[in-house]
Scaffold this active site. Sequence first.
Site, PDB file in Angstrom:
ATOM      1  N   LYS A  16     -86.024 -54.151  -0.178  1.00 42.57           N
ATOM      2  CA  LYS A  16     -84.958 -54.371  -1.336  1.00 42.57           C
ATOM      3  C   LYS A  16     -85.267 -52.996  -2.263  1.00 42.57           C
ATOM      4  CE  LYS A  16     -81.908 -57.184  -2.477  1.00 42.57           C
ATOM      5  NZ  LYS A  16     -81.119 -58.398  -1.577  1.00 42.57           N
ATOM      6  N   ASP A  47     -75.792 -55.062  -2.743  1.00 43.74           N
ATOM      7  CA  ASP A  47     -76.334 -56.275  -3.265  1.00 43.74           C
ATOM      8  C   ASP A  47     -75.274 -56.238  -4.703  1.00 43.74           C
ATOM      9  OD1 ASP A  47     -78.526 -58.494  -3.128  1.00 43.74           O
ATOM     10  OD2 ASP A  47     -78.416 -58.177  -5.023  1.00 43.74           O
TER      11      ASP A  47
HETATM   12  N1  GLU Z   1     -78.141 -57.980  -0.395  1.00 41.18           N
HETATM   13  C1  GLU Z   1     -77.876 -58.989   0.672  1.00 41.18           C
HETATM   14  C2  GLU Z   1     -78.757 -59.840   0.722  1.00 41.18           C
HETATM   15  O1  GLU Z   1     -79.494 -60.485  -0.048  1.00 41.18           O
HETATM   16  C3  GLU Z   1     -77.348 -57.925   2.085  1.00 41.18           C
HETATM   17  C4  GLU Z   1     -78.609 -57.093   2.525  1.00 41.18           C
HETATM   18  C5  GLU Z   1     -78.282 -56.126   3.732  1.00 41.18           C
HETATM   19  O2  GLU Z   1     -77.222 -56.482   4.194  1.00 41.18           O
HETATM   20  O3  GLU Z   1     -79.247 -55.459   4.171  1.00 41.18           O
HETATM   21  O4  GLU Z   1     -79.147 -60.257   2.071  1.00 41.18           O
END
Ligand code: GLU
Length: 450
Positions: A126, A166
Amino acid sequence: MNAYVSRVIEAVKAKYSHEPEFVQTVEEVLSSVAPMIDQHPEYEKADLLTRMVEPERMFTFRVVWTDDQGQTHTNTGYRCQFNGAIGPYKGGLRFQPNVNPSIIKFLGFEQTFKNSLTGLPMGGAKGGSDFDPTGRSDAEIMRFCQSFMTALYRYIGPDVDVPAGDMGVGGREIGYLFGQYRRLKGVWENGVLTGKGLSYGGSLNRPEATGYGAVYYLLEVLKHEGETIDGKTIAISGFGNVAWGICKKAMQLGAKVVTLSGPDGYIYDPDGVSSSEEKVNYMLEMRNSGRNRVQDYADKFGVQFYPGEKPWGVKADIIMPAAMQNDVNMEQAKRIAANGVKYYIEVANMPTTNDALYFLMEQPNMIVAPSKAVNAGGVGVSGLEMSQNSERLVWTAEEVDEQLHKMMINIHKVSAEAAEAYGLGYNLVAGANLAGFQKVATAMMEQGTF
Ligand code: GLU
């Protein structure tokens, strides 16, 4: 509880007392997997849990950008490459003023098990920044993204780490980030980011995927209870990309989403946000305006707006918190339980405080589904986008949707089976943790200690 699990939880609490969200997710996940740790004494010998709660790598970087008036601003950028045992690091970027190391770490930890649950080879990561996009012009957003990527590009790649969106990062931001990556590296590696535009390697149905996946998961829960979605009322929080996907799918399936919320309060639409395409499409306009206000919906469609409140007092068949972490606390959980809600389906990452979560799970007539399973369709379709990029082809919307639907059916199935295997009944929260954890644990054990 297993003594090794307790020791690791206590150590994390002591060491990271200044990172409450991270401590919260570690407690929740590790206590769920305690029955598995009982059966694997070799995990303690390899100190698997302490390794698992320590990110493989986490770094910050300076992001400097100039606003439209010529004023220079400095923000902090983050990337936490939490666990790469089962695949390249994968996870979104969040641009929001409250982003800090605790938030990034909790999201990276959750992502590790969520990605594992999709069944695809993706590690957990993240990142993001404490940048506030609210009210910023397109040119300011572009300059910020270019500066952000200039600092990050050396540390990512299609087989290294694949960021995505996100909160505060959507298709527009991914476009600017990708453009800068391509410019700096001088290569066409569109597998480096997901959530891209369709003209340069994005996947059909990626914007819809998190919301659609959440509803597909809900269908499995309803099926388990011998019910259908038709005519059900759903109260949700949030009004962003995820909430939009839920409303779109609810509209197709005849369910009624009666609330949306934002930082300014919530709206109640008794006819359903999901009652017309105009309403569902207006959600995109609200998001794109950059105003970050849900009151605009009430003004446009003449429904009630409740300033400064959350929608958890509303009577509905199904509750789906789809806004942000810790959106539902103990007091609000009590209101939800008092309303006789049967289905509490988490969608946002860790939307429930731990005490509220355990309280809801104890309600005799309530079924609680955890976000790391329910929202996994988003990153799941990101995984499908990576596959399409490496195959250098584009799947049809139907192909992607079919894969997503299968994935969600499977996530529900493996979660229910894992809980059952440990004698926990239909406990989807524990089941998701157990199933997601198992694959990561096995991969780490097989790769030796590091
Ligand atoms: N931010 C999204 C999540 O919490 C998607 C992450 C992604 O597609 O890599 O899973």
